[in-house]
Design an enzyme around this catalytic site. Structure first.
Site, short mmCIF file in Angstrom:
data_model
loop_
_atom_site.label_atom_id
_atom_site.label_comp_id
_atom_site.label_asym_id
_atom_site.label_seq_id
_atom_site.Cartn_x
_atom_site.Cartn_y
_atom_site.Cartn_z
N SER A 151 -18.77 54.90 101.07
CA SER A 151 -19.19 53.49 101.17
C SER A 151 -18.41 52.78 102.28
O SER A 151 -18.94 51.87 102.93
CB SER A 151 -19.03 52.77 99.83
OG SER A 151 -17.69 52.57 99.50
N ILE A 167 -3.95 65.26 107.08
CA ILE A 167 -4.29 65.48 108.49
C ILE A 167 -3.19 66.36 109.10
O ILE A 167 -2.01 66.02 109.00
CB ILE A 167 -4.37 64.13 109.25
CG1 ILE A 167 -5.47 63.26 108.65
CG2 ILE A 167 -4.61 64.32 110.74
CD1 ILE A 167 -6.87 63.85 108.73
N HIS A 181 -6.28 52.45 102.14
CA HIS A 181 -5.75 52.83 100.82
C HIS A 181 -6.07 51.70 99.84
O HIS A 181 -5.87 50.52 100.17
CB HIS A 181 -4.24 53.04 100.92
CG HIS A 181 -3.63 53.53 99.65
ND1 HIS A 181 -3.75 54.84 99.22
CD2 HIS A 181 -2.93 52.88 98.69
CE1 HIS A 181 -3.14 54.98 98.06
NE2 HIS A 181 -2.63 53.80 97.70
N ASP A 216 0.33 58.05 103.25
CA ASP A 216 0.38 56.59 103.01
C ASP A 216 1.68 55.92 103.47
O ASP A 216 2.07 54.90 102.91
CB ASP A 216 0.17 56.28 101.51
CG ASP A 216 -1.13 56.86 100.98
OD1 ASP A 216 -2.12 56.88 101.74
OD2 ASP A 216 -1.16 57.28 99.81
C1 GRF Z 1 -11.67 54.02 98.89
O1 GRF Z 1 -11.23 53.34 97.75
C2 GRF Z 1 -10.55 54.18 99.89
O2 GRF Z 1 -9.62 53.15 99.84
C3 GRF Z 1 -9.88 55.45 99.46
O3 GRF Z 1 -10.93 56.27 99.00
C4 GRF Z 1 -12.03 55.47 98.58
C5 GRF Z 1 -13.23 55.94 99.34
O4 GRF Z 1 -14.41 55.36 98.88
N1 GRF Z 1 -9.08 56.01 100.51
P1 GRF Z 1 -15.75 55.55 99.71
O5 GRF Z 1 -16.01 57.06 99.79
O6 GRF Z 1 -15.56 54.95 101.06
O7 GRF Z 1 -16.80 54.87 98.89
#
Ligand code: GRF
Length: 211
Positions: free
Chosen positions: A12, A92, A108, A149
């Site tokens: 998303s 990575i 994050h 992170d």
């Molecule tokens: C998000 O909450 C992002 O912060 C984390 O993983 C999730 C990914 O969600 N790193 P999407 O696949 O972009 O819907």
């Protein structure tokens, strides 16, 4: 900005990036979508727009060196200048971090440096926020270094933690701000407005001529 988006899940955030590009809010081209999972929704989104994809699971590679080489070759072949991690659940490789130093960002779903690090992804993050009794959570866009992170923070935004929240409630609220925050952060890089002073990320104001 020739962007590679790395995603393991539904994508998303990847969609939010594509929407921002379509709306002219983000001046970038997605040159490549990388995933470690063939079933990642992000790949589907990329393919439906004719964006090149690469499925590469480090666990299936003959050696770490081979993995690094394949990844770096693909990034080079597609002319990638910047990498955005969007729900990518693999580390990575340091060869890629070195080659793209300060040109890789991650989003994050919490306010780093709290609730980050190995194992802190998805529901685990939101559960930890609730268990800690935090009044606020949020999203953090940060530069990627060799650890999980820990890189310098570029942008953050907050949401309240409400009584009765489940991890899923919180995840939904945080995701809402992620979709807004990530394209904004990427556009700052695209405009070359990000500078690093030690661990501090400084954002240059828009120059008068560009206003
Ligand atoms: C998000 O909450 C992002 O912060 C984390 O993983 C999730 C990914 O969600 N790193 P999407 O696949 O972009 O819907």
């Amino acid at each position: 900005m020739q962007l590679a988006v790395f995603a393991s899940g539904g994508g998303s955030n990847f969609q939010a990036i594509l929407d921002a590009i379509d709306a002219g809010r983000l001046h970038a081209t997605v040159a490549l979508c990388v995933s470690n999972r063939e079933t990642a929704g992000a790949l589907e989104r990329a393919r439906s727009r004719g964006i090149p994809t690469l499925v590469l699971d480090p666990r299936d590679q003959p050696s770490p060196n081979e993995y690094d080489r394949t990844l770096l070759t693909a990034l080079d072949r597609h002319g990638v200048t910047f990498i955005a991690l969007a729900g990518y659940l693999r580390q990575i490789p340091s060869a890629v971090v070195t080659a793209f130093r300060n040109r890789i960002v991650n989003i994050h779903p919490a306010l780093l440096p709290a609730h980050g690090g190995p194992g802190m992804y998805g529901r685990h993050v939101h559960k930890a926020v609730l268990q800690a009794g935090d009044r606020f959570s949020g999203a953090t866009v940060h530069l990627v270094d060799e650890d999980y992170d820990t890189g310098p923070i570029v942008l953050q935004d907050t949401v309240p933690v409400l009584d009765g929240d489940s991890p899923e409630d919180l995840a939904t609220r945080v995701l809402g701000i992620e979709h807004r925050l990530y394209p904004v952060a990427l556009q700052l890089f695209s405009e070359n407005r990000i500078r690093l002073e030690g661990r501090r990320v400084l954002i240059d104001p828009v120059s008068a001529s560009k206003k």
